[in-house]
Design a protein around this motif. Structure first.
Motif, PDB file in Angstrom:
ATOM      1  N   ILE A 160       0.836  -1.199   0.000  1.00  0.00           N
ATOM      2  CA  ILE A 160       0.000   0.000   0.000  1.00  0.00           C
ATOM      3  C   ILE A 160       0.874   1.255   0.000  1.00  0.00           C
ATOM      4  O   ILE A 160       0.604   2.227  -0.727  1.00  0.00           O
ATOM      5  CB  ILE A 160      -0.945   0.014   1.213  1.00  0.00           C
ATOM      6  N   ASN A 183       2.034   2.191  -3.308  1.00  0.00           N
ATOM      7  CA  ASN A 183       0.946   2.427  -4.267  1.00  0.00           C
ATOM      8  C   ASN A 183       0.645   1.206  -5.132  1.00  0.00           C
ATOM      9  O   ASN A 183       0.312   1.330  -6.315  1.00  0.00           O
ATOM     10  CB  ASN A 183       1.268   3.641  -5.149  1.00  0.00           C
ATOM     11  N   TYR A 207      -1.985  -1.660  -5.299  1.00  0.00           N
ATOM     12  CA  TYR A 207      -3.291  -1.946  -4.705  1.00  0.00           C
ATOM     13  C   TYR A 207      -3.927  -3.235  -5.219  1.00  0.00           C
ATOM     14  O   TYR A 207      -5.074  -3.512  -4.905  1.00  0.00           O
ATOM     15  CB  TYR A 207      -4.239  -0.775  -4.963  1.00  0.00           C
ATOM     16  N   ARG A 208      -3.198  -3.997  -6.030  1.00  0.00           N
ATOM     17  CA  ARG A 208      -3.762  -5.232  -6.588  1.00  0.00           C
ATOM     18  C   ARG A 208      -3.198  -6.457  -5.889  1.00  0.00           C
ATOM     19  O   ARG A 208      -2.021  -6.501  -5.550  1.00  0.00           O
ATOM     20  CB  ARG A 208      -3.465  -5.322  -8.087  1.00  0.00           C
ATOM     21  N   SER A 222      -8.533  -5.759  -6.683  1.00  0.00           N
ATOM     22  CA  SER A 222      -8.206  -4.669  -5.766  1.00  0.00           C
ATOM     23  C   SER A 222      -8.159  -5.179  -4.331  1.00  0.00           C
ATOM     24  O   SER A 222      -9.053  -5.913  -3.884  1.00  0.00           O
ATOM     25  CB  SER A 222      -9.238  -3.546  -5.880  1.00  0.00           C
ATOM     26  N   VAL A 235      -8.076  -3.072  -1.729  1.00  0.00           N
ATOM     27  CA  VAL A 235      -8.811  -2.095  -0.920  1.00  0.00           C
ATOM     28  C   VAL A 235      -9.928  -1.502  -1.760  1.00  0.00           C
ATOM     29  O   VAL A 235      -9.982  -1.697  -2.980  1.00  0.00           O
ATOM     30  CB  VAL A 235      -7.866  -0.968  -0.421  1.00  0.00           C
ATOM     31  N   MET A 247     -11.385   0.986  -3.912  1.00  0.00           N
ATOM     32  CA  MET A 247     -10.802   2.013  -4.764  1.00  0.00           C
ATOM     33  C   MET A 247     -11.805   3.091  -5.176  1.00  0.00           C
ATOM     34  O   MET A 247     -11.460   4.000  -5.940  1.00  0.00           O
ATOM     35  CB  MET A 247     -10.219   1.360  -6.023  1.00  0.00           C
TER      36      MET A 247
END
Length: 252
Positions: free
Chosen positions: A202, A205, A207-208, A215, A217, A219
């Motif tokens: 995280i 950066n 996020y996958r 994802s 988180v 998004m």
């Protein structure tokens, strides 16, 4: 500093063994012995190599650093039969209380895992379904039969089940998750990784999910911000002209 601590621990053990007036209070020596992994008042004899270590992690660190890859191995915790009391140096069968000096060799003791720990603030408990000891408090966790692991109560009926999800390596650091001492994080997709690995992704950066690319988180705020920035950005003049020209051409 680690060396001096080790020497101090060894000298305490030697003094305790030589002192015939050792009190038989079960709390004697609590938090004064152990290793970087656990505070405990015993060492284990590894049945696989017949050597004595402070704990299974100390054994595994040593055994897996051997120069010959064929000799590297992990200790099967349930196979431990003998322990050595750190207070009186008596070797004996696995038990919570030393058969010679009467101290608790671990405030927490599991006869199944052959596990000792003086620090009970971890709220250790043995999960029969997992087959190993966990930390965090029995009342704060539930065992998911589909995933084959213990999860926090907050995930009950709120996670995507993946069969044996933790019986795999962390997709970031590749450490085996099921019996790792590090905290694990279950993602929205159901895949699992170490919490510190998740936070590292995280922070960078990413996020996958490294496994399924879904994802990790929510998004939605990012997409809304992107839509706002696009709508607030005026189209360049040359693009407007090209669009108008294309419209005129279509009328011919």
């Amino acid at each position: 500093m680690g060396g001096s601590a080790s020497l101090q621990s060894d000298s305490m053990e030697a003094a305790a063994a030589a002192d015939s007036s050792i009190p038989r209070d079960k709390d004697f020596g609590k938090f004064q012995f152990g290793c970087e992994h656990y505070k405990r008042r015993c060492k284990i004899r590894a049945p696989c190599c017949n050597l004595i270590f402070s704990c299974r992690h100390c054994h595994n660190d040593s055994a897996n650093s051997l120069p010959d890859p064929k000799e590297r191995h992990d200790l099967v915790r349930q196979n431990v039969k003998q322990v050595v009391c750190s207070i009186c140096q008596t070797e004996q069968e696995v038990a919570k209380v030393c058969s010679n000096c009467g101290v608790n060799m671990g405030e927490y003791f599991c006869d199944i895992c052959k596990f000792f720990d003086d620090d009970i603030s971890k709220e250790q408990f043995h999960c029969d379904d997992c087959g190993i000891c966990r930390v965090g408090g029995r009342d704060k966790f539930f065992h998911c039969q589909n995933c084959g692991a213990c999860y926090g109560m907050g995930l009950r009926d709120k996670h995507s089940c993946i069969e044996n999800s933790t019986k795999n390596s962390c997709p970031v650091c590749y450490e085996y998750l099921f019996d790792s001492v590090k905290a694990a994080h279950v993602m929205k997709c159901g895949h699992t990784m170490h919490m510190d690995c998740f936070e590292q992704m995280i922070n960078e950066n990413q996020y996958r999910c490294p496994i399924c690319a879904k994802s990790m988180v929510d998004m939605s705020p990012s997409w809304h911000l992107l839509d706002f920035e696009i709508s607030a950005t005026e189209m360049p003049v040359e693009y407007k002209f090209e669009k108008m020209s294309a419209g005129f051409n279509s009328l011919q």
